[in-house]
Write a protein that holds these residues in place. Sequence first.
Motif, short mmCIF file in Angstrom:
data_model
loop_
_atom_site.label_atom_id
_atom_site.label_comp_id
_atom_site.label_asym_id
_atom_site.label_seq_id
_atom_site.Cartn_x
_atom_site.Cartn_y
_atom_site.Cartn_z
N UNK A 131 0.84 -1.21 0.00
CA UNK A 131 0.00 0.00 0.00
C UNK A 131 0.88 1.26 0.00
N UNK A 132 1.95 1.23 0.75
CA UNK A 132 2.85 2.38 0.82
C UNK A 132 3.56 2.60 -0.51
N UNK A 133 4.02 1.51 -1.12
CA UNK A 133 4.68 1.64 -2.42
C UNK A 133 3.69 2.13 -3.48
N UNK A 134 2.44 1.68 -3.39
CA UNK A 134 1.41 2.14 -4.32
C UNK A 134 1.19 3.64 -4.18
N UNK A 135 1.13 4.10 -2.93
CA UNK A 135 0.94 5.54 -2.69
C UNK A 135 2.10 6.34 -3.26
N UNK A 136 3.32 5.88 -3.02
CA UNK A 136 4.50 6.59 -3.53
C UNK A 136 4.44 6.68 -5.06
N UNK A 137 4.09 5.57 -5.69
CA UNK A 137 4.04 5.55 -7.16
C UNK A 137 2.93 6.46 -7.69
N UNK A 138 1.88 6.65 -6.90
CA UNK A 138 0.79 7.52 -7.34
C UNK A 138 1.18 8.99 -7.31
N UNK A 139 1.94 9.40 -6.29
CA UNK A 139 2.25 10.83 -6.15
C UNK A 139 3.60 11.20 -6.75
N UNK A 178 8.67 16.61 -1.40
CA UNK A 178 7.23 16.70 -1.69
C UNK A 178 6.53 15.39 -1.36
N UNK A 179 7.14 14.27 -1.77
CA UNK A 179 6.55 12.95 -1.48
C UNK A 179 6.54 12.69 0.02
N UNK A 180 7.65 13.00 0.68
CA UNK A 180 7.74 12.77 2.13
C UNK A 180 6.71 13.62 2.88
N UNK A 181 6.53 14.85 2.45
CA UNK A 181 5.51 15.70 3.08
C UNK A 181 4.11 15.10 2.88
N UNK A 182 3.86 14.63 1.67
CA UNK A 182 2.55 14.01 1.40
C UNK A 182 2.33 12.80 2.31
N UNK A 183 3.39 12.02 2.52
CA UNK A 183 3.30 10.84 3.39
C UNK A 183 2.96 11.25 4.83
N UNK A 203 1.93 14.28 6.07
CA UNK A 203 0.75 15.13 6.26
C UNK A 203 -0.56 14.37 6.05
N UNK A 204 -0.54 13.38 5.16
CA UNK A 204 -1.78 12.68 4.81
C UNK A 204 -1.87 11.28 5.39
N UNK A 205 -0.83 10.88 6.15
CA UNK A 205 -0.79 9.51 6.68
C UNK A 205 -0.94 8.49 5.55
N UNK A 206 -0.06 8.66 4.58
CA UNK A 206 -0.04 7.78 3.40
C UNK A 206 -1.35 7.84 2.62
N UNK A 207 -1.95 9.01 2.58
CA UNK A 207 -3.17 9.19 1.79
C UNK A 207 -4.43 8.68 2.45
N UNK A 208 -4.34 8.29 3.73
CA UNK A 208 -5.50 7.70 4.40
C UNK A 208 -6.29 8.69 5.26
N UNK A 209 -5.75 9.87 5.50
CA UNK A 209 -6.45 10.84 6.35
C UNK A 209 -7.74 11.29 5.66
N UNK A 210 -8.66 11.79 6.44
CA UNK A 210 -9.91 12.28 5.87
C UNK A 210 -9.65 13.41 4.88
N UNK A 211 -8.73 14.29 5.23
CA UNK A 211 -8.41 15.42 4.38
C UNK A 211 -7.88 14.96 3.02
#
Length: 209
Positions: free
Chosen positions: A57-65, A83-88, A90-98
């Motif tokens: 799931x983490x590798x998928x998120x990285x490849x997406x952003x 930028x990728x590290x901040x996204x990770x 700040x968004x908890x690997x894209x899982x946050x509500x935001x």
Amino acid sequence: MAKRKRKARKRKSGVRLLIWVLVIIALFLGVYLAHHYYRIWNQQRIEEQMRRQDRQAKQTFIKQVAPEAQAMQNSYHVCASVTIAQAILESQWGTSQLASQYHNLFGIKGTDPANSKILTTKEYINGRWIVTKGRFRVYDSWSDSIKDHTKLMLNGTDTNKDNYQAVVQAKNYREAAQALQKCGYATDPDYAKKLISVIQTYKLYNYDK
């Protein structure tokens, strides 16, 4: 003579009974140990499966952003790894509500009610973490969020247009991460350290090439 034979038979019967008792105990013990070690093995198997799914799931998120982050780096010199590290973070690997509902990967604040939402967030204030409310921008996609993040780095804040110039001008991800913290992007006192750790753990520096 007859008494001795009876005693001998009793002893043999006692020995046979003892043997059967020991056999039954051994069987029960064997079943218990087999069940116990099966539970341990099965738990380890489940945990390993969960770890594997988490890694995927983490590798998928990285490849997406990563592609959009690299495009922004190529055009505007904002380190893709940061930028990728901040996204990770700040968004908890894209899982946050935001991030999952409103496509905001970086916790970027907003002011216009038409394109922002009020959500709960954590801020580090006066030496401790507190839960507070904040208004955050809403995007149509993660790609739009990354573009707006780069725009923020280039144009700064309403009160300081050059606020993030040190981030844009950084020679490597370490300098960029430290500059982000100095510029006050986040209230977390360990923000730069966490960014650098994420970059090194997942080898995000490879996206800077």
